[in-house]
Design an enzyme around this catalytic site. Structure first.
Site, PDB file in Angstrom:
ATOM      1  N   TYR A 262      46.861  26.916  46.781  1.00  0.00           N
ATOM      2  CA  TYR A 262      46.217  28.176  47.161  1.00  0.00           C
ATOM      3  C   TYR A 262      45.098  28.014  48.172  1.00  0.00           C
ATOM      4  CZ  TYR A 262      43.028  27.639  42.995  1.00  0.00           C
ATOM      5  OH  TYR A 262      42.143  27.244  42.044  1.00  0.00           O
ATOM      6  N   GLU A 263      44.651  29.171  48.713  1.00  0.00           N
ATOM      7  CA  GLU A 263      43.733  29.247  49.860  1.00  0.00           C
ATOM      8  C   GLU A 263      44.300  28.524  51.080  1.00  0.00           C
ATOM      9  OE1 GLU A 263      41.580  31.308  49.590  1.00  0.00           O
ATOM     10  OE2 GLU A 263      41.081  31.468  47.478  1.00  0.00           O
ATOM     11  N   GLY A 264      45.602  28.616  51.250  1.00  0.00           N
ATOM     12  CA  GLY A 264      46.284  27.964  52.358  1.00  0.00           C
ATOM     13  C   GLY A 264      46.869  26.652  51.908  1.00  0.00           C
TER      14      GLY A 264
END
Length: 320
Positions: A262-264
Protein backbone atom coordinates in the site's frame (compact mmCIF):
# COMPACT_ATOMS: atom_id res chain seq x y z
CA UNK A 1 -18.00 11.36 -10.49
CA UNK A 2 -18.50 14.87 -9.08
CA UNK A 3 -21.39 17.15 -10.03
CA UNK A 4 -21.06 20.81 -9.10
CA UNK A 5 -23.92 22.39 -7.13
CA UNK A 6 -25.16 25.96 -7.04
CA UNK A 7 -23.72 26.51 -3.55
CA UNK A 8 -20.21 25.53 -4.69
CA UNK A 9 -20.25 22.04 -3.20
CA UNK A 10 -20.22 18.85 -5.26
CA UNK A 11 -22.36 15.71 -5.27
CA UNK A 12 -20.01 12.70 -5.20
CA UNK A 13 -21.10 9.31 -6.54
CA UNK A 14 -18.96 6.20 -6.86
CA UNK A 15 -16.88 3.69 -4.91
CA UNK A 16 -13.63 3.66 -2.93
CA UNK A 17 -11.85 0.40 -2.07
CA UNK A 18 -9.12 -0.64 0.40
CA UNK A 19 -10.01 2.15 2.85
CA UNK A 20 -8.29 1.62 6.20
CA UNK A 21 -10.65 2.40 9.06
CA UNK A 22 -13.26 3.48 6.50
CA UNK A 23 -16.09 2.60 8.84
CA UNK A 24 -15.85 2.54 12.65
CA UNK A 25 -17.56 3.89 15.74
CA UNK A 26 -14.48 5.17 17.54
CA UNK A 27 -14.99 8.78 16.42
CA UNK A 28 -18.01 11.05 16.06
CA UNK A 29 -17.38 11.53 12.37
CA UNK A 30 -15.16 10.12 9.62
CA UNK A 31 -13.76 12.55 7.03
CA UNK A 32 -12.92 10.96 3.69
CA UNK A 33 -10.52 12.31 1.07
CA UNK A 34 -11.98 11.31 -2.29
CA UNK A 35 -10.60 11.55 -5.82
CA UNK A 36 -13.33 12.13 -8.39
CA UNK A 37 -13.77 13.47 -11.92
CA UNK A 38 -15.92 16.57 -12.34
CA UNK A 39 -18.35 16.34 -15.23
CA UNK A 40 -16.59 17.42 -18.42
CA UNK A 41 -13.09 17.18 -16.97
CA UNK A 42 -10.19 15.92 -19.14
CA UNK A 43 -9.53 12.19 -19.37
CA UNK A 44 -6.80 10.54 -17.31
CA UNK A 45 -5.21 11.83 -14.11
CA UNK A 46 -5.17 15.39 -15.47
CA UNK A 47 -8.93 15.50 -14.96
CA UNK A 48 -9.04 14.23 -11.38
CA UNK A 49 -9.98 16.48 -8.45
CA UNK A 50 -9.73 15.97 -4.69
CA UNK A 51 -12.67 16.37 -2.30
CA UNK A 52 -13.38 16.24 1.41
CA UNK A 53 -16.47 14.12 2.09
CA UNK A 54 -17.58 13.63 5.72
CA UNK A 55 -19.63 10.63 6.84
CA UNK A 56 -22.06 12.96 8.63
CA UNK A 57 -23.12 16.36 7.35
CA UNK A 58 -22.08 19.63 9.01
CA UNK A 59 -24.05 22.79 9.71
CA UNK A 60 -23.11 26.07 8.05
CA UNK A 61 -20.98 26.94 11.08
CA UNK A 62 -19.12 23.63 10.82
CA UNK A 63 -20.79 21.89 13.75
CA UNK A 64 -21.63 18.21 13.45
CA UNK A 65 -25.17 17.05 12.66
CA UNK A 66 -26.73 13.60 12.92
CA UNK A 67 -27.68 13.58 9.23
CA UNK A 68 -25.80 10.99 7.17
CA UNK A 69 -24.03 12.16 4.02
CA UNK A 70 -24.66 9.37 1.53
CA UNK A 71 -21.54 7.39 2.51
CA UNK A 72 -21.97 3.73 3.42
CA UNK A 73 -19.74 0.71 3.99
CA UNK A 74 -20.33 -1.86 1.25
CA UNK A 75 -18.18 -4.58 2.80
CA UNK A 76 -15.18 -5.27 5.02
CA UNK A 77 -12.29 -7.08 3.36
CA UNK A 78 -10.97 -10.39 4.70
CA UNK A 79 -7.22 -9.89 4.66
CA UNK A 80 -3.98 -11.82 5.03
CA UNK A 81 -2.95 -9.66 8.00
CA UNK A 82 -3.52 -6.38 9.88
CA UNK A 83 -6.74 -7.78 11.26
CA UNK A 84 -6.91 -5.01 13.86
CA UNK A 85 -7.76 -2.58 11.05
CA UNK A 86 -11.10 -2.67 9.22
CA UNK A 87 -10.41 -2.29 5.50
CA UNK A 88 -13.60 -1.18 3.81
CA UNK A 89 -15.35 -0.81 0.48
CA UNK A 90 -17.16 2.55 0.62
CA UNK A 91 -20.12 3.55 -1.52
CA UNK A 92 -20.89 7.22 -2.20
CA UNK A 93 -24.42 8.10 -3.34
CA UNK A 94 -24.77 11.84 -4.03
CA UNK A 95 -22.65 12.58 -0.97
CA UNK A 96 -21.86 16.27 -0.41
CA UNK A 97 -18.18 17.01 -0.99
CA UNK A 98 -15.98 20.11 -0.82
CA UNK A 99 -13.19 20.71 -3.31
CA UNK A 100 -9.61 20.68 -1.99
CA UNK A 101 -7.36 23.05 -3.92
CA UNK A 102 -8.14 23.53 -7.61
CA UNK A 103 -10.28 21.57 -10.04
CA UNK A 104 -8.33 18.92 -11.99
CA UNK A 105 -5.34 19.27 -9.63
CA UNK A 106 -6.32 16.42 -7.32
CA UNK A 107 -3.25 14.26 -7.84
CA UNK A 108 -0.91 17.10 -6.90
CA UNK A 109 -2.87 17.71 -3.71
CA UNK A 110 -3.01 14.02 -2.88
CA UNK A 111 0.74 13.57 -3.15
CA UNK A 112 1.27 16.06 -0.32
CA UNK A 113 -0.30 13.34 1.83
CA UNK A 114 1.14 10.38 -0.09
CA UNK A 115 4.80 11.34 0.37
CA UNK A 116 4.39 11.60 4.15
CA UNK A 117 2.43 8.35 4.17
CA UNK A 118 5.17 6.57 2.23
CA UNK A 119 7.75 7.58 4.83
CA UNK A 120 5.39 6.29 7.52
CA UNK A 121 5.00 2.97 5.74
CA UNK A 122 8.79 2.68 5.45
CA UNK A 123 8.98 3.04 9.23
CA UNK A 124 6.28 0.38 9.50
CA UNK A 125 8.48 -2.07 7.56
CA UNK A 126 11.38 -1.27 9.89
CA UNK A 127 9.14 -1.68 12.94
CA UNK A 128 7.99 -5.13 11.85
CA UNK A 129 11.61 -6.12 11.27
CA UNK A 130 12.56 -4.87 14.75
CA UNK A 131 9.74 -6.57 16.66
CA UNK A 132 10.33 -9.84 14.81
CA UNK A 133 14.05 -9.60 15.61
CA UNK A 134 13.47 -8.91 19.30
CA UNK A 135 11.21 -11.93 19.63
CA UNK A 136 13.57 -14.16 17.63
CA UNK A 137 16.68 -13.23 19.60
CA UNK A 138 14.90 -13.82 22.90
CA UNK A 139 13.72 -17.21 21.68
CA UNK A 140 17.22 -18.11 20.43
CA UNK A 141 18.68 -17.38 23.87
CA UNK A 142 16.16 -19.66 25.58
CA UNK A 143 15.65 -22.55 23.12
CA UNK A 144 18.03 -25.43 23.93
CA UNK A 145 19.02 -27.64 21.00
CA UNK A 146 22.36 -29.21 20.06
CA UNK A 147 25.86 -28.19 21.07
CA UNK A 148 28.14 -25.45 19.81
CA UNK A 149 30.62 -26.60 17.14
CA UNK A 150 33.43 -25.15 19.25
CA UNK A 151 32.43 -27.02 22.39
CA UNK A 152 29.62 -26.90 24.92
CA UNK A 153 28.75 -23.39 26.07
CA UNK A 154 26.17 -24.38 28.73
CA UNK A 155 27.91 -27.40 30.28
CA UNK A 156 25.46 -27.65 33.15
CA UNK A 157 22.56 -28.12 30.70
CA UNK A 158 21.67 -30.95 28.33
CA UNK A 159 22.09 -28.65 25.31
CA UNK A 160 23.20 -25.16 24.33
CA UNK A 161 20.77 -22.38 23.34
CA UNK A 162 20.43 -22.18 19.57
CA UNK A 163 21.99 -18.71 19.53
CA UNK A 164 25.41 -20.45 19.58
CA UNK A 165 24.84 -21.95 16.11
CA UNK A 166 26.46 -20.12 13.14
CA UNK A 167 23.37 -19.86 10.95
CA UNK A 168 21.28 -18.51 13.80
CA UNK A 169 23.92 -15.90 14.67
CA UNK A 170 24.36 -14.89 11.03
CA UNK A 171 20.61 -14.50 10.57
CA UNK A 172 20.05 -12.49 13.73
CA UNK A 173 23.06 -10.24 13.19
CA UNK A 174 22.00 -9.56 9.58
CA UNK A 175 18.56 -8.43 10.77
CA UNK A 176 20.07 -6.32 13.55
CA UNK A 177 22.53 -4.65 11.18
CA UNK A 178 19.71 -3.71 8.84
CA UNK A 179 17.51 -2.41 11.66
CA UNK A 180 20.21 -0.14 13.04
CA UNK A 181 21.18 1.24 9.62
CA UNK A 182 17.55 1.70 8.57
CA UNK A 183 16.79 3.53 11.82
CA UNK A 184 19.71 5.90 11.17
CA UNK A 185 18.43 6.58 7.63
CA UNK A 186 14.93 7.31 8.96
CA UNK A 187 16.21 9.67 11.67
CA UNK A 188 18.47 11.49 9.18
CA UNK A 189 15.55 11.99 6.80
CA UNK A 190 13.22 13.02 9.64
CA UNK A 191 15.69 15.74 10.61
CA UNK A 192 15.63 16.92 6.99
CA UNK A 193 11.84 17.10 7.27
CA UNK A 194 12.18 19.42 10.25
CA UNK A 195 14.56 21.64 8.27
CA UNK A 196 12.25 21.66 5.24
CA UNK A 197 9.35 22.82 7.42
CA UNK A 198 11.08 25.13 9.90
CA UNK A 199 14.43 26.45 8.68
CA UNK A 200 14.74 30.21 8.17
CA UNK A 201 17.25 29.61 5.35
CA UNK A 202 15.55 29.20 1.95
CA UNK A 203 18.47 27.25 0.49
CA UNK A 204 18.53 24.92 3.49
CA UNK A 205 14.77 24.34 3.12
CA UNK A 206 15.21 23.56 -0.55
CA UNK A 207 18.10 21.15 0.05
CA UNK A 208 16.16 19.38 2.79
CA UNK A 209 13.10 19.09 0.54
CA UNK A 210 15.30 17.66 -2.23
CA UNK A 211 16.62 15.05 0.21
CA UNK A 212 13.08 14.12 1.27
CA UNK A 213 11.94 13.70 -2.33
CA UNK A 214 14.95 11.59 -3.25
CA UNK A 215 14.89 9.31 -0.20
CA UNK A 216 11.11 8.84 0.17
CA UNK A 217 10.78 6.11 -2.51
CA UNK A 218 14.01 4.49 -1.28
CA UNK A 219 12.84 4.35 2.33
CA UNK A 220 9.38 3.13 1.38
CA UNK A 221 10.56 0.34 -0.93
CA UNK A 222 13.82 -0.77 0.71
CA UNK A 223 12.63 -0.79 4.29
CA UNK A 224 9.40 -2.65 3.51
CA UNK A 225 10.97 -5.22 1.16
CA UNK A 226 13.73 -6.00 3.64
CA UNK A 227 11.42 -5.63 6.63
CA UNK A 228 9.22 -8.41 5.29
CA UNK A 229 12.24 -10.58 4.43
CA UNK A 230 13.56 -10.06 7.96
CA UNK A 231 10.22 -11.03 9.50
CA UNK A 232 10.38 -14.28 7.51
CA UNK A 233 14.01 -14.83 8.60
CA UNK A 234 13.03 -14.23 12.23
CA UNK A 235 10.17 -16.70 11.88
CA UNK A 236 12.70 -19.29 10.67
CA UNK A 237 14.52 -19.05 14.00
CA UNK A 238 11.47 -20.56 15.72
CA UNK A 239 11.37 -23.63 13.48
CA UNK A 240 7.97 -25.29 13.57
CA UNK A 241 6.93 -23.07 16.46
CA UNK A 242 7.18 -20.09 14.11
CA UNK A 243 4.47 -21.49 11.86
CA UNK A 244 1.83 -21.78 14.54
CA UNK A 245 -0.21 -18.93 15.99
CA UNK A 246 0.82 -19.50 19.62
CA UNK A 247 4.23 -17.79 19.42
CA UNK A 248 2.88 -14.78 17.52
CA UNK A 249 5.76 -14.56 15.06
CA UNK A 250 3.63 -15.70 12.11
CA UNK A 251 1.54 -12.56 12.61
CA UNK A 252 4.61 -10.38 12.05
CA UNK A 253 5.06 -12.03 8.65
CA UNK A 254 1.42 -11.51 7.68
CA UNK A 255 1.30 -7.95 8.95
CA UNK A 256 4.60 -6.94 7.33
CA UNK A 257 3.47 -8.08 3.88
CA UNK A 258 1.01 -5.21 3.36
CA UNK A 259 3.68 -2.52 3.72
CA UNK A 260 5.19 -3.59 0.38
CA UNK A 261 1.84 -3.03 -1.31
CA UNK A 262 0.00 0.00 0.00
CA UNK A 263 0.74 3.72 -0.50
CA UNK A 264 2.11 2.73 -3.89
CA UNK A 265 3.31 -0.83 -4.52
CA UNK A 266 7.09 -1.03 -4.41
CA UNK A 267 7.56 -1.23 -8.16
CA UNK A 268 5.93 2.19 -8.35
CA UNK A 269 8.63 3.53 -6.00
CA UNK A 270 11.23 2.59 -8.62
CA UNK A 271 9.30 4.51 -11.28
CA UNK A 272 9.04 7.50 -8.93
CA UNK A 273 12.77 7.44 -8.12
CA UNK A 274 14.14 6.91 -11.63
CA UNK A 275 11.40 8.57 -13.67
CA UNK A 276 10.85 11.66 -11.52
CA UNK A 277 13.35 12.21 -8.74
CA UNK A 278 16.78 11.54 -10.30
CA UNK A 279 16.41 13.92 -13.22
CA UNK A 280 14.43 16.66 -11.46
CA UNK A 281 16.06 20.13 -11.47
CA UNK A 282 19.00 18.84 -13.50
CA UNK A 283 19.78 16.10 -10.99
CA UNK A 284 20.23 18.56 -8.14
CA UNK A 285 19.08 16.22 -5.37
CA UNK A 286 21.16 13.19 -6.34
CA UNK A 287 24.23 15.37 -7.03
CA UNK A 288 23.92 16.88 -3.56
CA UNK A 289 23.56 13.41 -2.07
CA UNK A 290 26.74 12.26 -3.84
CA UNK A 291 28.48 15.34 -2.44
CA UNK A 292 27.38 14.58 1.14
CA UNK A 293 28.67 11.00 0.96
CA UNK A 294 31.95 12.09 -0.65
CA UNK A 295 32.46 14.76 2.02
CA UNK A 296 31.85 12.20 4.76
CA UNK A 297 34.47 9.87 3.30
CA UNK A 298 37.04 12.69 3.07
CA UNK A 299 36.37 13.87 6.61
CA UNK A 300 36.72 10.36 8.05
CA UNK A 301 39.32 8.83 5.73
CA UNK A 302 42.02 8.96 8.41
CA UNK A 303 39.79 7.61 11.16
CA UNK A 304 41.17 4.16 11.96
CA UNK A 305 37.90 2.97 13.48
CA UNK A 306 35.99 3.85 10.30
CA UNK A 307 38.54 2.62 7.74
CA UNK A 308 36.88 -0.81 7.31
CA UNK A 309 33.69 1.00 6.30
CA UNK A 310 34.99 3.88 4.19
CA UNK A 311 36.31 1.70 1.34
CA UNK A 312 33.08 -0.31 0.90
CA UNK A 313 31.12 2.95 1.10
CA UNK A 314 33.24 4.39 -1.69
CA UNK A 315 32.71 1.29 -3.82
CA UNK A 316 28.94 1.48 -3.23
CA UNK A 317 28.93 5.19 -4.12
CA UNK A 318 30.78 4.45 -7.36
CA UNK A 319 28.22 1.76 -8.27
CA UNK A 320 25.36 4.16 -7.49
Amino acid sequence: KAVKQADGTYKITGTKIFISGGEQDLTENIVHLVLARIEGAPAGIKGVSLFVVPKKKLDADGSLTSEMNGVSCGSIEHKMGIHGNSTCVLNFDNAVGTLVGEENKGMQAMFVMMNEARLGVGVQGLSQSEVAYQNAVNYARERLQGRSLTGAKEKDKLADPIIVHPDVRRTLMSIRAFNEAARALVVWTSLKSDLAHRSDDAKERQAADDHMGLLTPVIKAMLTDQGFANAVAAQQMFGGHGYIVETGVEQFVRDARISMIYEGANGIQALDLVGRKLGRDGGRAITTFFGEVTAFMKENGANEALKPFIAPLGAALKDL
